[in-house]
Design an enzyme around this catalytic site. Structure first.
Site: not given
Lengths: 181, 181
Positions: B103-104
């Protein structure tokens, strides 16, 4: 729209957290209420602190959705709890309220007679423990206000279906896009 | 086999919990270590108590896998933490150790120069914030000992790939079957 997620010790942590997170992404106000107070240990050891204990809710009967995560130890705790019996009977009997259960948790609905004459699903390996006859192999099954699902791998689809029912198809699509589904 | 999952305040709770749960289902010993002590609040308000604070680990360097859940507030906390910088550099430089981010969280690896020359992925909306050029649109990307993934909807596939790398294909298949995937 408001949803009540019942959190039992030994619940399946992915199912519990996916439900809370995805419903909140859909703009639904979610309360995760613990059967007991304080931090609980879920089925694979993840420790979750409910938003509050069920007994601290002023009322547990003003939600639009009551939903039960699964996990077999957690489901045994739900089965043994008279407050849970009263709540599932109330939500099943009250027009306009949704009642959801995933994985092992449909056993709770079965034990209180709420699957009779309904089409539903559950964790496939537990099918033989359910007395009612309407088991379906679909990952998410809707029968009126009763929505059931099978397990961790179907939990996002289940949560998204609940978003659709509470907040509409646009909300569901927007949340699904953010999840990369 | 042992895995260290770093848990930051504001982490994406589905990603964190799916990683811990699925890896444990694969027979892997998992420690979920908090950047801070005590219960943390994740990105959508779920409160998780890490197994212990990172500072309480005798050593954070004897795991087979270091993996970073995403969530943008959580990733900012990982980016700001010098202990996390030291750990990702250590795991990237040590033969036989796996390093994962979803994800991030690949932003953390990029900030410390660990994506240079690698093929990787991340949350698609954050692609422009990553300086390295090897971004791939695949949901799970392996480049040697570096394994990356995109977001909540790919978290189970990511966790299963990590099970495969640590415990083999039979373990992965068995866990996937239990999840109904």
């Amino acid at each position: 729209m408001k949803a009540l997620v019942l959190l039992a010790p030994g619940c399946e942590e992915m199912e519990a957290v996916i439900l809370m997170d995805v419903l909140r992404r859909g703009g639904i106000e979610v309360v995760g209420a613990g059967l007991e107070s304080g931090v609980l240990t879920a089925s694979r050891g993840v420790k979750i602190e409910p938003d509050l204990p069920l007994d601290a809710l002023e009322t547990a009967k003003d939600f639009d959705l009551l939903v039960l995560p699964g996990g077999l130890p957690g489901t045994e705790a739900l089965l043994a709890d008279v407050r849970v019996r009263d709540l599932v009977l109330y939500y099943a009997a009250t027009p306009g309220r949704l009642l959801g259960a995933i994985c092992a948790a449909p056993l709770v609905l079965d034990a209180h007679g709420l699957l009779a004459g309904k089409t539903f699903t559950s964790f496939p390996g537990l099918r033989d423990r359910i007395e009612s006859k309407g088991w379906s192999a679909d990952p998410v099954v809707e029968d009126g206000e009763l929505i059931t699902s099978q397990g961790p791998g179907t939990a996002m689809a289940f949560a998204l279906r609940l978003v659709r029912r509470l907040a509409g198809e646009d909300a569901e699509e927007s949340v699904a896009e953010g999840l990369l589904l």
